[in-house]
Design an enzyme around this catalytic site. Structure first.
Site, PDB file in Angstrom:
ATOM      1  N   GLU A  91      41.157 -65.700 -57.859  1.00 12.90           N
ATOM      2  CA  GLU A  91      41.227 -64.572 -56.926  1.00 12.90           C
ATOM      3  C   GLU A  91      41.831 -63.415 -57.633  1.00 12.90           C
ATOM      4  O   GLU A  91      42.421 -62.541 -57.146  1.00 12.90           O
ATOM      5  CB  GLU A  91      42.456 -65.128 -56.065  1.00 12.90           C
ATOM      6  CG  GLU A  91      42.139 -66.464 -55.235  1.00 12.90           C
ATOM      7  CD  GLU A  91      40.963 -65.975 -54.164  1.00 12.90           C
ATOM      8  OE1 GLU A  91      40.893 -64.718 -53.516  1.00 12.90           O
ATOM      9  OE2 GLU A  91      40.181 -67.083 -53.818  1.00 12.90           O
TER      10      GLU A  91
ATOM     11  N   ASP B  63      31.999 -63.261 -55.510  1.00 16.59           N
ATOM     12  CA  ASP B  63      31.779 -64.632 -54.782  1.00 16.59           C
ATOM     13  C   ASP B  63      29.992 -64.958 -54.411  1.00 16.59           C
ATOM     14  O   ASP B  63      29.543 -64.053 -53.891  1.00 16.59           O
ATOM     15  CB  ASP B  63      32.413 -64.799 -53.457  1.00 16.59           C
ATOM     16  CG  ASP B  63      33.940 -64.779 -53.816  1.00 16.59           C
ATOM     17  OD1 ASP B  63      34.315 -65.113 -55.028  1.00 16.59           O
ATOM     18  OD2 ASP B  63      34.746 -64.526 -52.719  1.00 16.59           O
TER      19      ASP B  63
END
Length: 672
Positions: free
Chosen positions: A125, A219
């Site tokens: 993250e 991602d």
């Protein structure tokens, strides 16, 4: 020769520990497999990839052919592998010893399975704290990628962020690559022509001998799993066209991070604040504060200065999730306690299984929530608790714990009383509710107290009750998940009402009013509580006996009142087909249905996913009201209702002096 920009292209692939097999299969078919097969056809297109450790193990086991393609791409020099913590922990929130263990475990796995030891690492993250530098450096990591936003928060300008920088902490240094936000939002959502034009424009902005870098790392799920992306990226050919255009360009040169890092020099020293990506600023804040922050952002955008000064308008940090969600904080502090116990164990007693379970309990997904994050997903929390409960049992076989003890585990100023017998463990919150916040069955490796209370969320104001789908933004490409408003389920206003009490086991009321208890005895093994109502004193006593939890209520004065207790049970099948109520020899519906029974003294909650059952017994007939407890949350797929627990409400007119409620927890092996 014209100046060329170095395209540093990287993708991050991750699935949470404990995710559903059908989700993993779908992710592979719509994303991992087509992505690798397209890239395999273009050996000159260099790129970096990070597959989280648990996902990599799964793909190698279930899809060896595609993983063989990846290994071949590594061997021919097309792919650079990035390291990380093995189970994708947020490194900043686990002990340093576990940071190093997680990083080394994964680096060794990459070397053994794919033939390359990583020099770079992906930060989960993109959560940055300077405290992670020593562990990364000591494990041989030379550089990491973080958002350009992190650098803007440190006072850098966009014009400066075309290479890597160096930071240091506790005498160790680490290099930092700033990921371009522009590229994160363009790839793969903007048309190929627009994206290539932007990349080529970066080659024209350099008058020095240092080659500019266009830095992308994001991602991989954006390439096939996010809404509309499979058709856009593969069926309409976005990815293949992008690669072809990059390779044909005279201004773009795809390179590895390692190659660029070796050939170019650092742009200087930098010290970044504690920060994650920009959307996280809002997600970590409680609803009211998040609303204030969102209003300020909107005002800044309306005034026209947001894009230039957004780095100085910041919300919360990732660790705020622990203070915002008590359930997240509880898991985290339980994990830290077990890490300390494992570290204190003599080395000869530590096992690979213990280490694996500790690392699984540190997987990030179940600890947070925003547009992403899995705190609201029961199966992801369950995977963390499976690991916690199993590890605790393993540690108890080496060094036994007291049967009863108290501590303030979650550091909230209220102590908890632990009561365990090696088969069950009940953890009582010693507050006015005197309820059970954790109930572990060691044979089942399950915490029946793993529920989630309903909280106000800032995004609830976007929900229009009764709406099912709203149109996405018009664009020449496709809309990012950040820009969509959609609905997976119909949501009513009452679905979003916040709870006024913890979702524990045995939350008691008298005539509908919460009973206020006081802990009666200082000795934890007694587990006695007395209500603060002197006119109608109620004594509550909690005990364990083998596989049974027994809660007895003694009413010392004659009352003409209705007593009720609420029992919230985390049943793994939730509202699926595997969970059912068994009453008087027949099935009386599933956990997702409403159930009302009078004169009840015994009922069984049977759960295929659990591999066991809970038998509820009462010493006197009671009325049972059972219903599913749902929460409303958001995900990249839209707003949704998720079943968190089975709520059993037992009502009993106080006609005798004592009521005993028993929960017998059986595994399939010992069911009787």
């Amino acid at each position: 020769m014209p100046q060329r920009v170095s395209l540093l292209f990287g993708v991050h692939a991750h699935q949470p520990v404990g995710n559903f097999p059908e989700v993993l299969m779908d992710a592979h078919l719509r994303c991992y497999k087509p992505f690798l097969r397209v890239l395999y056809r273009y050996p000159d297109f260099c790129f970096a990839v990070h597959f989280s450790g648990w996902l990599l193990d799964y793909l190698i086991e279930h899809y060896p052919e595609d993983m063989s393609l990846l290994r071949e791409m590594v061997q021919r020099g097309q792919v650079e592998l990035f390291g990380a913590g093995d189970t994708e922990p947020v490194l900043a929130v686990i002990p340093n010893r576990d940071r190093m263990g997680q990083i080394e475990t994964f680096s060794n796995k990459l070397a053994a399975r794919l033939g390359q030891h990583p020099q770079g690492a992906w930060l989960t993250e993109r959560v940055w704290e300077a405290t992670v530098v020593p562990a990364l450096a000591d494990c041989g990591i030379r550089y990491v990628t973080v958002d350009d936003y992190h650098f803007l928060c440190a006072g850098k300008t966009h014009a400066e962020l075309n290479g890597y920088f160096t930071t240091e902490e506790d005498t160790r240094s680490l290099d930092l690559f700033p990921i371009s936000e522009n590229l994160r939002y363009k790839i793969p959502f903007s048309p190929v022509d627009e994206t290539i034009d932007y990349l080529e424009s970066l080659a024209d902005n350099n008058s020095s001998n240092t080659r500019n870098a266009a830095i992308y790392f994001d991602d991989i799920e954006k390439f096939g799993i996010w809404p509309e992306t499979y058709q856009w990226v593969y069926e309409k050919g976005w990815l293949e066209q992008f690669i072809q255009r990059v390779l044909a360009s005279t201004k773009i040169c795809p390179r590895h991070y390692s190659e660029y890092h070796a050939a170019e020099k650092t742009r200087g020293i930098v010290y970044l604040p504690t920060v994650s990506y920009i959307e996280m600023n809002e997600w970590t804040l409680p609803a009211q504060s998040a609303g204030t922050y969102a209003d300020l952002v909107q005002q800044a955008k309306a005034s026209g200065w947001y894009e230039h000064k957004k780095a100085f308008l910041r919300g919360g940090i990732w660790k705020n999730f622990f203070s915002r969600y008590p359930e997240s904080n509880w898991m985290h502090k339980r994990m830290l306690g077990l890490s300390t116990r494992l570290a204190a164990l003599p080395e000869k007693q530590r096992t690979v299984q213990m280490q694996r379970k500790l690392y699984e309990s540190q997987a990030n997904d179940a600890y947070w929530h925003g547009l992403f994050g899995g705190l609201y997903l029961p199966h992801l929390r369950r995977a963390v608790y499976n690991a916690i409960v199993e590890l605790e049992a393993l540690l108890d076989t080496c060094i036994a714990r007291p049967a009863c003890f108290t501590e303030d585990t979650d550091l909230d100023g209220v102590e908890e009383a632990y009561h365990q017998n090696g088969i069950l463990q009940a953890v009582l919150k010693l507050d006015s509710f005197a309820s059970i916040c954790e109930l572990d069955a060691y044979r089942l490796k399950h915490n029946f107290g793993d529920t989630l209370r309903s909280q106000a969320e800032h995004y609830h104001q976007k929900i229009q009750p009764g709406e099912r789908n709203l149109p996405s933004h018009e664009t020449t490409g496709i809309a990012s998940a950040h820009d969509r408003i959609s609905y997976k389920h119909e949501i009513a206003a009452e679905d979003m009402v916040a709870d006024d009490h913890p979702r524990g086991l045995f939350v008691d009321r008298l005539d509908g009013v919460f009973i206020t208890y006081q802990f009666e005895h200082p000795a934890a093994e007694n587990n006695h509580f007395q209500s603060g109502n002197t006119a109608h004193p109620i004594h509550k006593h909690i005990t364990l006996n083998h596989n049974r939890l027994q809660v007895s209520y003694r009413f010392t004065a004659k009352m003409e009142h209705v007593f009720s207790t609420e029992i919230n049970l985390a049943m793994p099948s939730c509202d699926g087909m595997g969970g059912r109520y068994l009453y008087q020899g027949s099935i009386h519906g599933g956990f997702g249905q409403l159930l009302e029974l009078t004169h009840l003294t015994e009922i069984t909650l049977d759960d295929d996913t659990l591999g066991g059952s809970v038998v509820l017994m009462t010493s006197s007939p009671v009325t049972l009201f059972a219903h599913p407890h749902f929460s409303v949350s958001q995900s990249e797929s839209g707003f949704e209702k998720i079943m968190q627990a089975v709520t059993l409400l037992l009502e009993w007119p106080v006609t005798t002096q004592e009521l005993i409620i028993t929960l017998a927890i059986n595994s399939q092996e010992n069911a009787s």
